[in-house]
Write an enzyme that holds these catalytic residues in place. Sequence first.
Site, PDB file in Angstrom:
ATOM      1  N   GLN A 122       0.784  -1.112  -0.106  1.00 58.42           N
ATOM      2  CA  GLN A 122       0.026   0.126  -0.021  1.00 58.42           C
ATOM      3  C   GLN A 122       0.815   1.287   0.130  1.00 58.42           C
ATOM      4  O   GLN A 122       1.323   1.829   0.909  1.00 58.42           O
ATOM      5  CB  GLN A 122      -0.750  -0.119   1.315  1.00 58.42           C
ATOM      6  CG  GLN A 122      -1.740   1.205   1.408  1.00 58.42           C
ATOM      7  CD  GLN A 122      -2.483   1.081   2.695  1.00 58.42           C
ATOM      8  OE1 GLN A 122      -2.365   0.261   3.694  1.00 58.42           O
ATOM      9  NE2 GLN A 122      -3.252   2.107   3.059  1.00 58.42           N
ATOM     10  N   GLY A 123       0.900   1.833  -1.178  1.00 60.94           N
ATOM     11  CA  GLY A 123       1.871   3.098  -1.252  1.00 60.94           C
ATOM     12  C   GLY A 123       1.136   4.396  -1.220  1.00 60.94           C
ATOM     13  O   GLY A 123       0.880   5.037  -1.991  1.00 60.94           O
ATOM     14  N   SER A 125       1.771   6.696   2.256  1.00 62.87           N
ATOM     15  CA  SER A 125       2.473   7.671   2.934  1.00 62.87           C
ATOM     16  C   SER A 125       3.937   7.996   2.084  1.00 62.87           C
ATOM     17  O   SER A 125       4.690   7.223   1.597  1.00 62.87           O
ATOM     18  CB  SER A 125       2.880   7.004   4.071  1.00 62.87           C
ATOM     19  OG  SER A 125       1.957   6.775   5.122  1.00 62.87           O
ATOM     20  N   SER A 157       4.769  -1.122   3.799  1.00 62.65           N
ATOM     21  CA  SER A 157       4.680  -2.416   4.539  1.00 62.65           C
ATOM     22  C   SER A 157       5.049  -3.547   3.433  1.00 62.65           C
ATOM     23  O   SER A 157       4.413  -3.446   2.418  1.00 62.65           O
ATOM     24  CB  SER A 157       3.686  -2.627   5.322  1.00 62.65           C
ATOM     25  OG  SER A 157       3.416  -1.988   6.398  1.00 62.65           O
ATOM     26  N   GLU A 240      -9.623  -1.738   6.258  1.00 66.38           N
ATOM     27  CA  GLU A 240      -8.314  -1.939   7.181  1.00 66.38           C
ATOM     28  C   GLU A 240      -8.857  -2.040   8.639  1.00 66.38           C
ATOM     29  O   GLU A 240      -8.391  -2.640   9.648  1.00 66.38           O
ATOM     30  CB  GLU A 240      -7.472  -0.946   7.086  1.00 66.38           C
ATOM     31  CG  GLU A 240      -6.094  -0.890   7.555  1.00 66.38           C
ATOM     32  CD  GLU A 240      -5.106   0.120   7.285  1.00 66.38           C
ATOM     33  OE1 GLU A 240      -5.701   1.145   6.439  1.00 66.38           O
ATOM     34  OE2 GLU A 240      -3.904   0.153   7.780  1.00 66.38           O
ATOM     35  N   GLU A 359      -4.229  10.605  17.378  1.00 59.00           N
ATOM     36  CA  GLU A 359      -4.540  12.083  17.516  1.00 59.00           C
ATOM     37  C   GLU A 359      -5.790  12.284  16.226  1.00 59.00           C
ATOM     38  O   GLU A 359      -6.821  12.815  16.184  1.00 59.00           O
ATOM     39  CB  GLU A 359      -3.744  12.975  17.412  1.00 59.00           C
ATOM     40  CG  GLU A 359      -2.745  12.714  18.803  1.00 59.00           C
ATOM     41  CD  GLU A 359      -1.606  11.770  18.580  1.00 59.00           C
ATOM     42  OE1 GLU A 359      -1.489  10.870  17.806  1.00 59.00           O
ATOM     43  OE2 GLU A 359      -1.178  11.531  19.577  1.00 59.00           O
TER      44      GLU A 359
HETATM   45  C1  FAD Z   1       4.080  -0.375  11.414  1.00 57.14           C
HETATM   46  C2  FAD Z   1       3.500   0.708  10.341  1.00 57.14           C
HETATM   47  C3  FAD Z   1       3.171   0.334   9.119  1.00 57.14           C
HETATM   48  C4  FAD Z   1       3.043   1.248   8.183  1.00 57.14           C
HETATM   49  N1  FAD Z   1       2.678   0.826   6.875  1.00 57.14           N
HETATM   50  C5  FAD Z   1       2.248   1.445   5.873  1.00 57.14           C
HETATM   51  C6  FAD Z   1       1.969   1.222   4.697  1.00 57.14           C
HETATM   52  O1  FAD Z   1       2.030   0.030   4.480  1.00 57.14           O
HETATM   53  N2  FAD Z   1       1.560   1.927   3.795  1.00 57.14           N
HETATM   54  C7  FAD Z   1       1.696   3.456   4.049  1.00 57.14           C
HETATM   55  O2  FAD Z   1       1.244   4.359   3.073  1.00 57.14           O
HETATM   56  N3  FAD Z   1       1.921   3.938   5.218  1.00 57.14           N
HETATM   57  C8  FAD Z   1       2.096   3.002   6.196  1.00 57.14           C
HETATM   58  N4  FAD Z   1       2.475   3.414   7.654  1.00 57.14           N
HETATM   59  C9  FAD Z   1       2.619   4.836   7.772  1.00 57.14           C
HETATM   60  C10 FAD Z   1       1.454   5.395   8.255  1.00 57.14           C
HETATM   61  O3  FAD Z   1       0.461   5.393   7.870  1.00 57.14           O
HETATM   62  C11 FAD Z   1       1.913   7.030   8.860  1.00 57.14           C
HETATM   63  O4  FAD Z   1       2.997   6.806   9.755  1.00 57.14           O
HETATM   64  C12 FAD Z   1       0.791   7.471   9.661  1.00 57.14           C
HETATM   65  O5  FAD Z   1      -0.330   8.007   8.691  1.00 57.14           O
HETATM   66  C13 FAD Z   1       1.273   8.852  10.342  1.00 57.14           C
HETATM   67  O6  FAD Z   1       1.843   9.701   9.386  1.00 57.14           O
HETATM   68  P1  FAD Z   1       3.309  10.292   9.456  1.00 57.14           P
HETATM   69  O7  FAD Z   1       4.281   9.055  10.201  1.00 57.14           O
HETATM   70  O8  FAD Z   1       3.932  10.941   8.460  1.00 57.14           O
HETATM   71  O9  FAD Z   1       3.156  11.132  10.864  1.00 57.14           O
HETATM   72  P2  FAD Z   1       2.635  12.752  10.939  1.00 57.14           P
HETATM   73  O10 FAD Z   1       1.408  12.896   9.940  1.00 57.14           O
HETATM   74  O11 FAD Z   1       3.831  13.587  10.661  1.00 57.14           O
HETATM   75  O12 FAD Z   1       2.397  12.932  12.382  1.00 57.14           O
HETATM   76  C14 FAD Z   1       3.281  13.102  13.435  1.00 57.14           C
HETATM   77  C15 FAD Z   1       2.537  13.367  14.803  1.00 57.14           C
HETATM   78  O13 FAD Z   1       1.523  14.508  14.720  1.00 57.14           O
HETATM   79  C16 FAD Z   1       0.502  14.416  14.846  1.00 57.14           C
HETATM   80  N5  FAD Z   1      -0.487  14.957  13.973  1.00 57.14           N
HETATM   81  C17 FAD Z   1      -0.498  15.374  12.687  1.00 57.14           C
HETATM   82  N6  FAD Z   1      -1.277  15.919  12.112  1.00 57.14           N
HETATM   83  C18 FAD Z   1      -2.012  16.316  13.264  1.00 57.14           C
HETATM   84  C19 FAD Z   1      -3.332  17.194  13.572  1.00 57.14           C
HETATM   85  N7  FAD Z   1      -3.818  17.890  12.544  1.00 57.14           N
HETATM   86  N8  FAD Z   1      -3.812  17.333  14.802  1.00 57.14           N
HETATM   87  C20 FAD Z   1      -3.404  16.518  15.868  1.00 57.14           C
HETATM   88  N9  FAD Z   1      -2.297  15.866  15.855  1.00 57.14           N
HETATM   89  C21 FAD Z   1      -1.750  15.816  14.382  1.00 57.14           C
HETATM   90  C22 FAD Z   1       0.236  12.816  14.627  1.00 57.14           C
HETATM   91  O14 FAD Z   1      -0.854  12.258  15.359  1.00 57.14           O
HETATM   92  C23 FAD Z   1       1.536  12.423  15.132  1.00 57.14           C
HETATM   93  O15 FAD Z   1       1.610  12.083  16.417  1.00 57.14           O
HETATM   94  C24 FAD Z   1       2.863   2.635   8.526  1.00 57.14           C
HETATM   95  C25 FAD Z   1       3.298   3.026   9.607  1.00 57.14           C
HETATM   96  C26 FAD Z   1       3.723   2.139  10.776  1.00 57.14           C
HETATM   97  C27 FAD Z   1       3.980   2.668  12.005  1.00 57.14           C
END
Ligand code: FAD
Length: 376
Positions: A122-123, A125, A157, A240, A359
């Site tokens: 799933q691409g 992020s 992933s 999901e 959040e």
């Molecule tokens: C084990 C694992 C597997 C994953 N697998 C996949 C995958 O297969 N495909 C894929 O596409 N992605 C995948 N992800 C990515 C995951 O979807 C993202 O990590 C997640 O959506 C958060 O995005 P970010 O890491 O950019 O954090 P950010 O969006 O940068 O957030 C950082 C922090 O800020 C907080 N925050 C951000 N915006 C707000 C707001 N408006 N209000 C309050 N708080 C806020 C968030 O809650 C978080 O605590 C995976 C992540 C993990 C940990």
Amino acid sequence: MELDTFRSALDSWLDENEAALTDPLGGSATLDDHMAHLSTVKRLAYDAGFMRWGWPERVGGLGGSPLLRAYLGDALTSRDLVKPGIYSMTEVLAPTMIDYAEPELAATMVPRLLRGDETWCQGFSEPGTGSNLASLSCRATRAGDAWRVNGQKVWTSLAQYAARCVLLTRTGTPDSAHKGITALFVDMDSPGIVVRPIETMHGSPEFSEVFFDDVEVPLDRTLGEEGQGWAVAMDLLPYERSTALWQRAAFLGGRLQRLLETVPGGAVDPVMLGEAAQLLYALRARSRSTLRRLAAGEHLGPETSIDKVLVATAEQSVFDLVADGLGADLLVGDDPISDRWRQEFLYSRAATIYGGTGEIQRNIIARRLLDLGSDR
Ligand SMILES: Cc1cc2nc3c(=O)[nH]c(=O)nc-3n(C[C@H](O)[C@H](O)[C@H](O)COP(=O)(O)OP(=O)(O)OC[C@H]3O[C@@H](n4cnc5c(N)ncnc54)[C@H](O)[C@@H]3O)c2cc1C
């Protein structure tokens, strides 16, 4: 097929085939081993028909309710025959592929996923795009009969194992937000794709960075219409949080039970135990009603954010109890059993991040379900 008939047939089959379905490497298996074993289990379950029930006949399924699929995931994870995270990718990706792909493409590809011949990823992020998915910038431009894709994804992933990727791309102007996104179904062996695995803190390279450099994707690999990618993403997230969450809850229940058998005299903090047990119960009850709605053909939407909050809270509560009960063994135990608990504890910290952070889910619940206002 009725759920009760399916359950008893499946349970008998699992009893009879337990040896063939059990990972021979057990606690010492690597991610490569788990992936290979998952393919074996899916192939055996497909050939016996169980992996086909609950999927439409037009994609190689045998029809019937999605409750059948949910029970299969429940049984396989409760019996510790597959790892829940890697198994759940089928539940996450196949339903949306079926909803949005050209019928012939879905009919060709979905059986390969169900049979364990292929893994998909799933691409969504990107380095600058996680919670704010609508700002993604991986670009797809039209070049004759194809899209040409340039950009980067991250946290993808199982990308290093995947034969296909459900990819979100920017096809509108850079500021077109959710209106300018198009979803593509990409062959991961296309020239120009580079996958670099990332090691997680629990020591397993479960996700990757994926780079796209002038990657050609045929136009007939577009999922839905050009500009419909946001709808594809919103279709996928509730999947999901339905069948996949049900089997995660089954896994958590199994691990809680195992903890009580492991800790001498079952001596864990009773308050923490009570809290973990009631959170798990709430998760099961909520997830059951979500599954029933899915089975009745209802459209699942933002209310599944409640399921996501519940699974993350229950998972962390169960593994906080594990940390309390196992004490030093969890930190420094030098045997395969302690190592597994440690990996699962560390992975549980990601439960409030993957599939949408805690959040963000609470924001959705506040704004879209409780009408408590917007950011501005
Ligand atoms: C084990 C694992 C597997 C994953 N697998 C996949 C995958 O297969 N495909 C894929 O596409 N992605 C995948 N992800 C990515 C995951 O979807 C993202 O990590 C997640 O959506 C958060 O995005 P970010 O890491 O950019 O954090 P950010 O969006 O940068 O957030 C950082 C922090 O800020 C907080 N925050 C951000 N915006 C707000 C707001 N408006 N209000 C309050 N708080 C806020 C968030 O809650 C978080 O605590 C995976 C992540 C993990 C940990």
